[in-house]
Design a protein around this motif. Sequence first.
Motif, PDB file in Angstrom:
ATOM      1  N   VAL A 298      56.451  61.808   6.596  1.00 45.16           N
ATOM      2  CA  VAL A 298      56.296  62.424   7.908  1.00 45.16           C
ATOM      3  C   VAL A 298      55.064  63.315   7.885  1.00 45.16           C
TER       4      VAL A 298
ATOM      5  N   GLN B  85      61.725  48.082   7.027  1.00 46.54           N
ATOM      6  CA  GLN B  85      61.125  49.262   7.622  1.00 46.54           C
ATOM      7  C   GLN B  85      62.034  49.826   8.704  1.00 46.54           C
TER       8      GLN B  85
ATOM      9  N   TYR C  49      68.328  56.739  13.952  1.00 46.45           N
ATOM     10  CA  TYR C  49      67.674  55.703  13.142  1.00 46.45           C
ATOM     11  C   TYR C  49      67.475  54.453  13.989  1.00 46.45           C
ATOM     12  N   SER C  50      66.373  53.768  13.754  1.00 49.68           N
ATOM     13  CA  SER C  50      66.119  52.499  14.429  1.00 49.68           C
ATOM     14  C   SER C  50      65.366  51.581  13.479  1.00 49.68           C
TER      15      SER C  50
ATOM     16  N   TYR D 218      60.846  58.202   2.602  1.00 47.97           N
ATOM     17  CA  TYR D 218      60.487  58.724   3.915  1.00 47.97           C
ATOM     18  C   TYR D 218      59.110  59.368   3.836  1.00 47.97           C
TER      19      TYR D 218
ATOM     20  N   GLY E 268      62.475  49.054  12.264  1.00 52.36           N
ATOM     21  CA  GLY E 268      61.060  48.836  12.508  1.00 52.36           C
ATOM     22  C   GLY E 268      60.781  47.362  12.725  1.00 52.36           C
TER      23      GLY E 268
ATOM     24  N   ARG F 204      59.366  62.498  13.539  1.00 50.72           N
ATOM     25  CA  ARG F 204      59.391  61.032  13.411  1.00 50.72           C
ATOM     26  C   ARG F 204      58.956  60.661  11.999  1.00 50.72           C
ATOM     27  N   TYR F 205      59.880  60.077  11.265  1.00 52.88           N
ATOM     28  CA  TYR F 205      59.648  59.682   9.877  1.00 52.88           C
ATOM     29  C   TYR F 205      59.545  58.164   9.775  1.00 52.88           C
ATOM     30  N   ARG F 206      58.625  57.718   8.960  1.00 52.00           N
ATOM     31  CA  ARG F 206      58.597  56.305   8.590  1.00 52.00           C
ATOM     32  C   ARG F 206      59.509  56.132   7.379  1.00 52.00           C
TER      33      ARG F 206
ATOM     34  N   TRP G  76      62.688  53.650  11.299  1.00 59.71           N
ATOM     35  CA  TRP G  76      62.216  54.941  11.785  1.00 59.71           C
ATOM     36  C   TRP G  76      63.399  55.905  11.808  1.00 59.71           C
ATOM     37  N   TYR G  77      63.110  57.152  11.465  1.00 57.28           N
ATOM     38  CA  TYR G  77      64.124  58.210  11.500  1.00 57.28           C
ATOM     39  C   TYR G  77      63.582  59.339  12.359  1.00 57.28           C
ATOM     40  N   GLU G  78      64.361  59.710  13.377  1.00 60.78           N
ATOM     41  CA  GLU G  78      63.953  60.779  14.273  1.00 60.78           C
ATOM     42  C   GLU G  78      65.076  61.814  14.400  1.00 60.78           C
TER      43      GLU G  78
END
Length: 199
Positions: free
Chosen positions: A114, A76, A68-69, A112, A71, A98-100, A78-80
Amino acid sequence: MPTVPDPAPMTSWRGQPMTHEVAESLFIGWKEMGSQMPKGGATKPYSWLVAAGKNPAYDYFPCQHQLYSYGKGKGQMWYEPVFKAITLDGHEVWRRRRYRVRRGTTPGTFYYSVLDNGVTSNEYWRILDCAEDLTYCLFYYAGAAATAGLSYSGAVLGTADGSWPEAYTDRIHGALHTAGIEPWELSSVDNSQCVGAPL
């Protein structure tokens, strides 16, 4: 997407009310230093390593690293997920999605989206429980791929090292029950050969 069961997210953590910011920090988990980190804790190259999951089409991939990071915009993320997939001829290959991620209305809930092979999937995630020392976090999700006519739900247990946290078994089982999930419905994830993950 499925609307039943509809478990509530956890409402407090470390004795304080759950907020959007705290919930986001729990997703970040072990990946970055922050207020969520236990005292003396060291960061890892991932947020969580999945120890067990319910949905066989989604949660059982070996070596499923959750990254997770934050945005650029408020609320917001990101999930990867980085994981191993088994090809038809039996080979293991690393895969990445890569999910928003954006906040839901209630703290501890998230939406989420994708794009996967031309199909957009939308999911609604909840943080069901998370240990105060970050030993584990339990997430529940429901989703749908509208154009494919698919809907699904499941749960994933992320831990610091990908192993089941035995000391928290009763607490985890209690959280699973709030989502209508029996402990025997979970399957363990194979994290025995995760060296070389492209994180």
